[in-house]
Design a protein around this motif. Structure first.
Motif, PDB file in Angstrom:
ATOM      1  N   ALA A 157      43.317  39.314  35.634  1.00 49.85           N
ATOM      2  CA  ALA A 157      43.076  40.733  35.897  1.00 49.85           C
ATOM      3  C   ALA A 157      44.252  41.584  35.413  1.00 49.85           C
ATOM      4  N   VAL A 158      44.912  41.096  34.358  1.00 48.13           N
ATOM      5  CA  VAL A 158      45.987  41.865  33.727  1.00 48.13           C
ATOM      6  C   VAL A 158      45.326  42.943  32.862  1.00 48.13           C
ATOM      7  N   PRO A 159      45.812  44.180  32.887  1.00 46.82           N
ATOM      8  CA  PRO A 159      45.216  45.206  32.034  1.00 46.82           C
ATOM      9  C   PRO A 159      45.195  44.751  30.581  1.00 46.82           C
ATOM     10  N   GLY A 160      44.082  44.974  29.938  1.00 49.41           N
ATOM     11  CA  GLY A 160      43.955  44.557  28.541  1.00 49.41           C
ATOM     12  C   GLY A 160      43.396  43.151  28.399  1.00 49.41           C
ATOM     13  N   GLN A 161      43.443  42.380  29.488  1.00 48.92           N
ATOM     14  CA  GLN A 161      42.912  41.020  29.420  1.00 48.92           C
ATOM     15  C   GLN A 161      41.383  41.059  29.331  1.00 48.92           C
ATOM     16  N   ALA A 183      47.022  30.478  40.356  1.00 46.32           N
ATOM     17  CA  ALA A 183      46.380  31.504  39.525  1.00 46.32           C
ATOM     18  C   ALA A 183      46.214  32.779  40.349  1.00 46.32           C
ATOM     19  N   TYR A 184      46.960  33.801  39.990  1.00 53.28           N
ATOM     20  CA  TYR A 184      46.985  35.032  40.779  1.00 53.28           C
ATOM     21  C   TYR A 184      46.290  36.170  40.075  1.00 53.28           C
ATOM     22  N   SER A 185      45.561  36.933  40.856  1.00 50.90           N
ATOM     23  CA  SER A 185      45.090  38.223  40.356  1.00 50.90           C
ATOM     24  C   SER A 185      46.293  39.162  40.452  1.00 50.90           C
ATOM     25  N   LEU A 186      46.538  39.934  39.399  1.00 52.03           N
ATOM     26  CA  LEU A 186      47.717  40.807  39.369  1.00 52.03           C
ATOM     27  C   LEU A 186      47.700  41.781  40.565  1.00 52.03           C
ATOM     28  N   ILE A 187      48.812  41.828  41.287  1.00 49.48           N
ATOM     29  CA  ILE A 187      48.929  42.768  42.415  1.00 49.48           C
ATOM     30  C   ILE A 187      49.851  43.912  41.994  1.00 49.48           C
ATOM     31  N   TYR A 188      49.426  45.114  42.305  1.00 49.20           N
ATOM     32  CA  TYR A 188      50.285  46.270  42.046  1.00 49.20           C
ATOM     33  C   TYR A 188      51.109  46.521  43.303  1.00 49.20           C
ATOM     34  N   GLU A 189      52.297  45.905  43.364  1.00 50.95           N
ATOM     35  CA  GLU A 189      53.105  45.988  44.579  1.00 50.95           C
ATOM     36  C   GLU A 189      53.855  47.310  44.625  1.00 50.95           C
ATOM     37  N   GLN A 206      42.128  46.550  35.903  1.00 52.81           N
ATOM     38  CA  GLN A 206      40.793  45.966  35.754  1.00 52.81           C
ATOM     39  C   GLN A 206      39.974  46.375  36.973  1.00 52.81           C
ATOM     40  N   ASN A 207      38.712  46.679  36.766  1.00 50.83           N
ATOM     41  CA  ASN A 207      37.926  47.064  37.930  1.00 50.83           C
ATOM     42  C   ASN A 207      37.536  45.837  38.755  1.00 50.83           C
ATOM     43  N   GLU A 208      37.030  46.118  39.949  1.00 52.60           N
ATOM     44  CA  GLU A 208      36.744  45.055  40.904  1.00 52.60           C
ATOM     45  C   GLU A 208      35.749  44.040  40.335  1.00 52.60           C
ATOM     46  N   GLU A 209      34.783  44.560  39.620  1.00 55.10           N
ATOM     47  CA  GLU A 209      33.751  43.706  39.058  1.00 55.10           C
ATOM     48  C   GLU A 209      34.361  42.684  38.089  1.00 55.10           C
ATOM     49  N   VAL A 210      35.224  43.162  37.204  1.00 56.28           N
ATOM     50  CA  VAL A 210      35.853  42.276  36.211  1.00 56.28           C
ATOM     51  C   VAL A 210      36.798  41.309  36.922  1.00 56.28           C
TER      52      VAL A 210
ATOM     53  N   ARG B 550      32.549  43.009  45.767  1.00 54.56           N
ATOM     54  CA  ARG B 550      32.636  41.892  44.821  1.00 54.56           C
ATOM     55  C   ARG B 550      33.863  41.047  45.094  1.00 54.56           C
ATOM     56  N   LYS B 551      34.964  41.697  45.409  1.00 55.24           N
ATOM     57  CA  LYS B 551      36.167  40.902  45.644  1.00 55.24           C
ATOM     58  C   LYS B 551      37.091  41.663  46.580  1.00 55.24           C
ATOM     59  N   ASN B 552      37.529  41.002  47.604  1.00 54.51           N
ATOM     60  CA  ASN B 552      38.548  41.584  48.464  1.00 54.51           C
ATOM     61  C   ASN B 552      39.376  40.462  49.060  1.00 54.51           C
ATOM     62  N   VAL B 553      40.458  40.182  48.382  1.00 54.99           N
ATOM     63  CA  VAL B 553      41.365  39.162  48.894  1.00 54.99           C
ATOM     64  C   VAL B 553      42.743  39.407  48.289  1.00 54.99           C
ATOM     65  N   LEU B 554      43.738  39.314  49.131  1.00 54.88           N
ATOM     66  CA  LEU B 554      45.110  39.462  48.665  1.00 54.88           C
ATOM     67  C   LEU B 554      45.483  38.173  47.938  1.00 54.88           C
TER      68      LEU B 554
END
Lengths: 374, 599
Positions: A157-161, A183-189, A206-210, B550-554
């Motif tokens: 979920a990196v922008p541009g990915q 494997a992490y979804s990118l977090i905007y800390e 990236q939107n939630e769907e992607v 669709r997705k909600n998890v830290l």
């Protein structure tokens, strides 16, 4: 039994998404090592450590000699199990065979590489200083140095990915046959440069769907390749789960050393000063370098155990019954049927465990469970 | 008796009634300037002060030395300023011989002023017109027009009107002198059998009910045994007195005077406003006319946000009725909201006040449902069933006819808004029954309208579409038959009883569509898709759906993240407290009010 965490707060270059405490100047490393050794003296325990984890920052910036100093101090000060897991985080761009062999010789038996991606544009976006070939090389070197337990971090979920580049990253990572993948979804800390750029509208997340599609791809690909998902973002080959991280997720004790490190002993959490100088001066004064600590109430312990075990390998039903006198299955009765039907949760009689689909909405299920237990 | 004057002030909200009252109290020395730091003494309930309205009635006796050197006792009886309380207004008016009609020099006459004025004229009160706020700069351009409105309304002369500014004190002396000169002294026979009118009662935690009365004939003394003629109950009087800023015990209250008594009365419901108090062993044969049983007109479900708090809520409602006898409440249950109460109110404002008091004074976290009126259902067996909860409407096959309450609405506004107002009222099934021009640019419109159409935010719509200029007053008229149907809302196929409403057949489709859209906005996305349907009988008239999260998890939760995550969860849990679950769908509190925010 406890885990031992040491925070090494130095980086050659900070990554824009990272909110761990670290500084880009390396000139204070030697002084830091001396102070860390002193903090070890301040925190004694007779308990047995089953894991040691050097995190950061970039622990691989420590010379093998410094590492050996710290390790021998640890071994002299604590009872550490024979078969303990000794992990060290490494930047794939800064390792050499010689160094890795030296770390291995001083007792490190698990490496964790911050690979993140094999796609140049994504690595650049994330401010990583290594390239894809260096990630390949790092794995060969690790194996050559005798490491049979290696983790690689991957980010999605990196922008541009795109689904294509993520798939490419996954396949290339699998070709290196790591023993463990985070494997992490990118977090905007909050407080990171990445967050600032997001707020200024300079990047489109990236939107939630992607994000959800990418997560599903990650889970499907890794489980098909024989990795078991045992936490929201963690996948391991048989018996290669990270023992240290499981102490966090099982609510077990962990002792933490170094600036900003968080420890948890007998239901009390403490956290050290998040500043190298504040931490250093406290240790030099001979006092614990803690910014604060909190003793958890039984209810807070319950909440933590519930959400942490749910994120990981399942909520232990017997422990909730014996420790908190709570019959989770009956409290959750109104929801469990819906969750089983939707394929979110499995009840194996011992734990309530999330499925891949369930991890996707883990925070929703967590909140509902917390509501039900009151 | 010749030195008593009993009067009240009739005014529209914000036209300066409370400020004028304060000034009179100050001028007669009842309150010092120091005590005036807290403005507007009569409104002693914080809610009243916030909303700038008077909810409960008060009275204060003032000592006044007239210009001619005579001593007078002036009883100022305050009246509530809202249509929901018009019966109470009528009773307090009947305790007076005169009224100050206060009209804002920049605003002119408003609907409520007129209806209260007519009530006062019917009771034969002497009216003293006061044009207030003459010191405002904009009054220069408006005052002549306002004077003309008042003269037309009352048929009075220009010199009968007093020009005043309650804020600065202009005209206050003149008003006091006019009260003496123009309002007749009370008549009555102190020796005749006791006739006293209950115009208000309040609950005091130490003394029980404190009854406020106007004595018309006879004399009220401590230890007297009195009879309440409507309720038939009798009591021995403990304490009798007059009302200053606090109660002042005098032991006696004679014909012509206004004051209070206590008599170990435990419940407010035992004293009915409008009832006549007489002596048990020497009763009057002429009770004071005009008594009416006050009936709730608007109903709403009130539920505890957490079902464990049901008993707490029952206790809170019980305590509330100690000082507000107009509320009715009965236990009911709902599949969506669990156990709660169906509560009846005099009107919408009354309902809002009760809901707010429950939250503020009694710390109740409540969920309220959309208000509705009480329907009269004639069944096929020709029986009458009263329905004050849409979910309780009998099956269609059992219904012969549904009747709904109507009101006579009076709206006064600048004439430029006539078209807007007519459209608004006709959209609400109103029929215009009268149109009178008060002046060239000011019109008085009357409509016959179903009350059920007014309880949904009609007043707010009227105000916003006329830039705040229109004023509304209404009185209940009668029940009339209507083509009404029950509209159910289904979430994932399950009917949610608390969202059912009774609507007019011709408006049902559009209504259902709008309601579904509104619910889609208000119900947050959840783990599962949510289907929203509006149906009449088994026929679905509108549908919407809310897609699943669709997705909600830290992604990360390690040693340093745990405390933060726990605190976040605790906070989110608090935020979810008012969500109610039906099947697997969670519904936020606002959704139960969705109907109110439909355009």
């Amino acid at each position: 039994m406890f885990g031992l965490y040491l925070h090494i707060p130095f980086c050659e270059k900070k990554c824009s998404y990272c909110d761990f405490y670290s500084i880009e100047s390396t000139e204070h490393i030697h002084a830091f090592v001396r102070t860390l050794v002193q903090e070890i003296d301040l925190r004694s325990t007779s308990d047995i450590a089953t894991s040691v984890f050097f995190g950061g920052g970039t622990p691989s910036l420590l010379s093998p000699a410094d590492m050996a100093t710290i390790i021998s101090k640890l071994c002299n000060s604590y009872a550490i199990a024979e078969d303990a897991e000794w992990t060290m985080e490494c930047n794939p761009g800064t390792v050499t065979l010689e160094r890795l062999e030296a770390y291995r010789a001083s007792g490190i038996n698990r490496l964790s590489f911050g690979v993140q991606s094999f796609t140049a544009s994504e690595l650049m976006f994330l401010d990583r200083i290594h390239n894809a070939d260096e990630a390949d090389a790092a794995m060969s070197l690790a194996r050559a140095a005798g490491f049979d337990n290696v983790n690689m971090d991957l980010m999605f979920a990196v922008p541009g990915q795109t689904m294509e580049t993520l798939n490419y990253n996954l396949l290339r990572m699998l070709s290196l046959e790591p023993d463990h993948i985070s494997a992490y979804s990118l977090i905007y800390e909050h407080g990171t440069p990445l967050y600032a750029r997001l707020k200024k509208g300079l990047i489109t997340p990236q939107n939630e769907e992607v994000d959800a599609e990418m997560y599903a791809l990650v889970i499907a690909t890794l489980t098909a390749a024989g990795y078991e998902q045992y936490e929201v973002s963690n996948f391991a080959r048989t018996r290669k789960q990270c023992r240290h991280n499981l102490t966090y997720w099982h609510g077990d004790n962990y002792l933490a050393l170094g600036p900003s490190a968080h420890g948890y002993i007998d239901n009390t959490r403490y956290w050290n000063h998040r500043s190298l100088s504040a931490w250093t001066s406290k240790v030099h004064e001979g006092v614990l370098p803690e910014a604060n600590r909190e003793a958890l109430t039984p209810h807070e312990q319950l909440v933590e155990l519930l959400f942490l075990t749910l994120r990981a390998d399942g909520v232990p039903l017997a422990e909730f019954q014996s420790r908190f006198d709570i019959d989770l299955q009956s409290l959750l009765q109104p929801d469990l049927g819906h969750w089983f039907d939707a394929g979110f949760v499995i009840d194996n009689g011992i734990t309530l465990r999330l499925t891949g689909e369930g991890y996707r909405v883990c925070d929703e299920i967590t909140l509902k469970m917390i509501e039900r237990v009151g | 008796m010749q030195h008593y004057r009993n009067f009240c002030i009739i005014a529209h909200i914000d036209h300066g009634k409370s400020t004028l009252a304060d000034r009179l109290l100050e001028r007669t020395g009842r309150v010092s300037a120091r005590e005036m730091t807290m403005n507007q003494i009569l409104d002693d309930n914080p809610l009243e002060q916030e909303r700038g309205i008077t909810i409960k009635l008060h009275a204060i006796q003032m000592d006044y030395v007239s210009a001619s050197g005579e001593n007078f006792k002036l009883n100022l009886i305050d009246t509530p300023g809202h249509v929901d309380f018009s019966y109470e207004v009528s009773r307090s008016l009947s305790a007076c011989e005169g009224a100050l009609l206060v009209v804002d020099a920049t605003q002119g006459v408003e609907a409520q002023t007129i209806s209260n004025l007519f009530m006062a004229l019917e009771q034969g009160l002497e009216i003293i017109p006061v044009i207030n706020k003459i010191d405002l700069p904009s009054a220069v351009t408006t005052i002549d027009n306002v004077k003309k409105q008042v003269m037309d309304l009352l048929g009075c002369k220009e010199e009968d009107m007093i020009m005043a500014s309650a804020k600065t004190g202009i005209g206050v002396d003149e008003i006091l002198e006019a009260v003496i000169a123009r309002i007749p002294a009370p008549k009555g026979d102190p020796k005749a059998p006791l006739r006293a009118l209950i115009y208000d009662s309040i609950f005091d935690a130490y003394r029980g009910v404190v009854v406020n009365v106007r004595v018309f004939d006879g004399t009220l003394r401590e230890k007297d045994k009195v009879l309440f003629m409507v309720t038939g109950q009798s009591y021995e009087l403990d304490e009798v007195g007059v009302l200053y800023m606090q109660r002042k015990r005098t032991g006696i209250l004679e014909a012509g005077n206004v004051g209070y008594f206590t008599a170990a009365i435990r419940k407010l419901q035992d004293t009915k406003v409008g009832d006549t108090v007489t002596l048990l062993n020497n009763p009057t044969d002429n009770p004071i006319a005009g008594f009416r049983e006050v009936k709730p007109m608007v109903f709403s479900g009130i539920y505890p946000a957490e079902s464990d708090d049901f008993e707490d809520l029952r206790e809170a409602l019980g305590k509330l009725t100690l000082n507000d006898s107009a509320i009715s409440f009965e236990p009911e249950s709902s599949n969506a909201l669990g156990f709660g109460f169906r509560c009846g109110f005099l009107g919408l404002l009354h309902m809002e006040i009760v809901q707010e008091r429950l939250e503020r004074e009694f710390n109740q976290t409540i969920i309220t449902t959309v208000p509705n009126v009480r329907y009269k259902v004639i069944t096929t067996k020709n029986e009458v069933v009263w329905v004050d909860n849409p979910a309780q409407l009998p099956k269609t096959t059992m219904i012969n006819e549904i009747l709904e309450p109507y009101i006579r609405a009076q709206i006064i506004a600048p004439s430029e808004f006539v078209g807007t107002i007519m459209k608004l009222c006709m959209d609400r099934r109103g029929v215009m029954t009268g149109q009178t021009y008060l002046s060239a640019d000011r019109v008085d419109l009357t409509f016959n309208m179903p009350l059920g159409e007014v309880v949904f935010d009609f007043y707010d719509k009227l105000k916003s579409s006329t830039r705040g200029y229109a004023s509304l007053d209404y009185e209940y008229s009668d029940y009339e038959p209507g083509e009404l149907v029950l509209m159910d809302i289904l979430l994932n196929g399950e009917p949610v009883d608390a969202l059912s409403s009774i609507v007019h057949r011709q408006k049902a489709h559009e209504w259902g569509k709008k309601l579904c859209i509104k619910l889609k906005e208000l119900i947050p996305r959840q783990m599962f898709e949510v289907a929203i349907q509006a149906s009449i009988g088994s026929k679905v008239v509108a549908r919407e759906s809310i897609s699943a999260i669709r997705k909600n998890v830290l992604a990360k939760c390690y040693g340093g993240d745990i405390s933060r995550k726990r605190k976040l969860i605790e906070k989110q849990k608090e935020g979810k407290k008012r969500m109610k679950q039906v099947g697997r769908v969670e519904i936020p509190q606002e959704a139960f009010h969705a109907v109110l925010s439909i355009d």
